[in-house]
Scaffold this motif. Sequence first.
Motif, short mmCIF file in Angstrom:
data_model
loop_
_atom_site.label_atom_id
_atom_site.label_comp_id
_atom_site.label_asym_id
_atom_site.label_seq_id
_atom_site.Cartn_x
_atom_site.Cartn_y
_atom_site.Cartn_z
N GLU A 118 32.06 -75.59 16.32
CA GLU A 118 31.25 -76.74 15.95
C GLU A 118 29.90 -76.35 15.35
O GLU A 118 29.29 -77.12 14.60
N VAL A 119 29.40 -75.15 15.68
CA VAL A 119 28.07 -74.75 15.20
C VAL A 119 28.14 -73.82 13.98
O VAL A 119 27.11 -73.35 13.52
N GLU A 120 29.33 -73.58 13.46
CA GLU A 120 29.48 -72.67 12.33
C GLU A 120 28.66 -73.10 11.12
O GLU A 120 28.15 -72.27 10.38
N ARG A 121 28.51 -74.41 10.90
CA ARG A 121 27.83 -74.92 9.71
C ARG A 121 26.42 -75.41 10.01
O ARG A 121 25.78 -76.03 9.16
N VAL A 122 25.92 -75.12 11.20
CA VAL A 122 24.59 -75.59 11.60
C VAL A 122 23.56 -74.50 11.34
O VAL A 122 23.73 -73.36 11.79
N MET A 123 22.48 -74.85 10.62
CA MET A 123 21.39 -73.90 10.44
C MET A 123 20.51 -73.90 11.69
O MET A 123 20.20 -74.96 12.24
N GLY A 124 20.11 -72.72 12.12
CA GLY A 124 19.27 -72.60 13.29
C GLY A 124 19.23 -71.17 13.79
O GLY A 124 19.85 -70.27 13.20
N PHE A 125 18.50 -70.95 14.86
CA PHE A 125 18.35 -69.60 15.42
C PHE A 125 19.40 -69.40 16.52
O PHE A 125 19.18 -69.70 17.69
N PHE A 126 20.56 -68.90 16.11
CA PHE A 126 21.63 -68.58 17.05
C PHE A 126 21.70 -67.08 17.34
O PHE A 126 22.20 -66.68 18.37
N VAL A 127 21.23 -66.28 16.41
CA VAL A 127 21.44 -64.83 16.48
C VAL A 127 20.85 -64.26 17.78
O VAL A 127 19.86 -64.74 18.31
N ASN A 128 21.52 -63.23 18.29
CA ASN A 128 21.05 -62.52 19.47
C ASN A 128 21.05 -61.03 19.17
O ASN A 128 21.72 -60.58 18.24
N ALA A 129 20.28 -60.28 19.91
CA ALA A 129 20.22 -58.83 19.73
C ALA A 129 20.92 -58.15 20.90
O ALA A 129 20.70 -58.50 22.07
N LEU A 130 21.77 -57.19 20.60
CA LEU A 130 22.46 -56.40 21.62
C LEU A 130 21.90 -54.99 21.66
O LEU A 130 21.59 -54.40 20.61
N ALA A 131 21.76 -54.45 22.85
CA ALA A 131 21.28 -53.08 23.04
C ALA A 131 22.51 -52.19 23.25
O ALA A 131 23.05 -52.11 24.36
N ILE A 132 22.96 -51.53 22.19
CA ILE A 132 24.19 -50.73 22.22
C ILE A 132 23.84 -49.28 22.52
O ILE A 132 23.18 -48.60 21.74
N ARG A 133 24.33 -48.79 23.65
CA ARG A 133 24.03 -47.43 24.11
C ARG A 133 25.19 -46.49 23.78
O ARG A 133 26.34 -46.80 24.05
N GLN A 134 24.86 -45.35 23.20
CA GLN A 134 25.88 -44.37 22.83
C GLN A 134 25.36 -42.97 23.11
O GLN A 134 24.23 -42.64 22.77
N ARG A 135 26.19 -42.15 23.71
CA ARG A 135 25.87 -40.74 23.92
C ARG A 135 26.51 -39.91 22.83
O ARG A 135 27.73 -39.97 22.64
N VAL A 188 33.00 -42.27 15.70
CA VAL A 188 33.26 -43.63 15.24
C VAL A 188 34.17 -44.36 16.23
O VAL A 188 33.95 -45.54 16.54
N ARG A 189 35.19 -43.66 16.73
CA ARG A 189 36.10 -44.29 17.70
C ARG A 189 35.35 -44.67 18.98
O ARG A 189 35.61 -45.74 19.56
N GLU A 190 34.45 -43.80 19.42
CA GLU A 190 33.66 -44.12 20.62
C GLU A 190 32.74 -45.32 20.36
O GLU A 190 32.61 -46.22 21.21
N VAL A 191 32.11 -45.33 19.20
CA VAL A 191 31.21 -46.43 18.86
C VAL A 191 32.01 -47.73 18.75
O VAL A 191 31.54 -48.80 19.18
N ARG A 192 33.21 -47.66 18.19
CA ARG A 192 34.05 -48.85 18.10
C ARG A 192 34.28 -49.45 19.48
O ARG A 192 34.14 -50.67 19.68
N THR A 193 34.61 -48.62 20.45
CA THR A 193 34.87 -49.10 21.81
C THR A 193 33.65 -49.77 22.41
O THR A 193 33.73 -50.87 22.97
N ILE A 194 32.50 -49.12 22.27
CA ILE A 194 31.28 -49.65 22.90
C ILE A 194 30.79 -50.90 22.17
O ILE A 194 30.23 -51.81 22.79
N VAL A 195 30.98 -50.97 20.86
CA VAL A 195 30.58 -52.16 20.10
C VAL A 195 31.44 -53.37 20.47
O VAL A 195 30.92 -54.48 20.69
N LEU A 196 32.76 -53.16 20.55
CA LEU A 196 33.64 -54.26 20.93
C LEU A 196 33.31 -54.76 22.33
O LEU A 196 33.34 -55.97 22.60
N ASP A 197 32.98 -53.83 23.22
CA ASP A 197 32.57 -54.24 24.56
C ASP A 197 31.28 -55.06 24.52
O ASP A 197 31.16 -56.08 25.19
N GLY A 198 30.32 -54.62 23.71
CA GLY A 198 29.08 -55.37 23.58
C GLY A 198 29.28 -56.73 22.99
O GLY A 198 28.69 -57.73 23.46
#
Length: 609
Positions: free
Chosen positions: A273-290, A301-311
Amino acid sequence: LLVAQRLPPLDFTFDDAAARARRRQQIDECQDLLDYLAGNRHGKEPLRYDEANTLVLLRLLGYLCAERPAKPADWRLPEAEREPRLCEHIRAMTVEPFNFHDGPLFRARMFRLAPEDHVLVVVVHHLIWDGWSFDLFYDEISSLYEAFRNGQPSPLQPLPVSYGDFAAWQRGWLQGDRLRAEVDHWRKHLEGHDEPLSLPADRQRPAKMSSTGITEWLDISKEMTDSLHEVGRRADATLFMTLLSAFYAFLWKHSGQRDLVVGTPVRARAHAEVERVMGFFVNALAIRQRVDENARFLDLVREVRTIVLDGFSHQDVPFEHLVRELKVPRDESRFPVYQAFFSLQDARQRPSQWGNLTHERFPVFQAGLAEDCSVWFVERSFGMIGSVSLNADIFNRETVRRYRDRFRRLLEAVADDPDRRVADLAMIPDVESEEIGRYSSVVGDVDLTKPVQSLFEAQAARRRKGEAIRFGGRSMSYGQLDGRANRLAHLLLARGVGRGTRVGLCLERSEDMVAAMLGVLKAGGAYLPLDPAFPASRLAFMVEDAGVGLVISHSSLAERHGCSADKTLNLDEAEAEMARQPATRPASAVSGQDPAYVLYTSGSTGRPK
């Protein structure tokens, strides 16, 4: 977000963009579009933000109205001067504060560079807008332009919900059990990470960050973009994941830190329902990678893929709420949790025409920067355009240019052979390699078996009055530096420092830091750098693990290293005692084979080693 902006270092929370159309057009038509989008479509339940002490109140008082310029800016200037003047005006628009009480929080202005050359500039506060809103803006203007031009009504379908509906839903969700579970997820994800990003800086970090950045553009060709897409496909990953992996490798190569946290934006529009609504929806994620420098880049890249999908599966916790829940200590010199930021926006489907009007992107610099380092890209059909930005408080523009060129070279290395180890990926461009070679080549007959302090003393004897150090508007000659280091060495010998003694240096960048390094060496010891910006627990571990016998510091930093008074020499308190010491070189039996310093890395587990 309004509260967060009032807390340093968040002084800039704007979005901006500019579109250029090279044909004659009617300004009133563009103004009608903006008025409709602001007042009729996305402004029916608008919000104005007022403050009463620390309470933020949301009122239905009209905020999304565009400023109405009486006429477009029109300069009778030589053609070569028009764009530079335009950039000056755009910068003035982006740094001008918004009025939260009276609005508007949306600025739009048309600049005419020639009868058939117009630039529409839009600057919006993040309270009412995010990056996806720009895509909606372009898409809806494309639909409205031709209709309004022909006197027809809006072809856009009514919106099922407003941003106010979303805000009310989110406020209720922030009080539920699901939120507590999501916060626990991020608490576990970030547990044990308390070391800020430490990139080699050009100057000392101020106590309070100014939120000013220096930006350099980075263009990536269609050919290289396609190659990076292919790298991602080999790891079952997206272009975003591939570029983010390269950014982790880039940060590791510059900082030596393996345990890294990078912030990245997510659209946070989980409901259709909010796909076409202008506004501040964006959020910031803190993605940790070793980062494992011995791993192949594809494995990273494979490790980052896993942690990004989890985030991404836990993206609904507002970042500012997470910071409060984690009880992050307030530090006005750094952004909380992460000090590096990465973003990729796919704009390949963004319309290049508004009705019969063809437009192109006009580059706009964002002067504000909350983090130490930020890299963003926008993917278009012809490749990617992006930028590298660094904190202007601690970096010079030349450093920003080097970072930009190095990141481009790293992407080239990734595209060329993603099976290489991360440590083996080239990052230094050929031009810089040649420059380093010129600086590092040995000139003259130098006896490399002698200790470094002896080589310095020989140089000081040749250039007693020559400038050795320049810092913060002050300078010190070779003779002055040598004399101060000698006096400190005599004082250290009196304190029991001798051959092989490990001495901690907990000092900010200054003349004293250099004099202390030389003083320890002249006394026969080996110095251990203790960065005052590191967490106190990390410094305490290093002091104990290295068997430090004495720490040289300043009284203002006593709480940082935590050493007892009998094991600390504060230079600001020892000035009188140092002045009584001889300025001559102390007798020492140190050879070139004795240890000079001890360094710690972050360690693959996050524990220094």
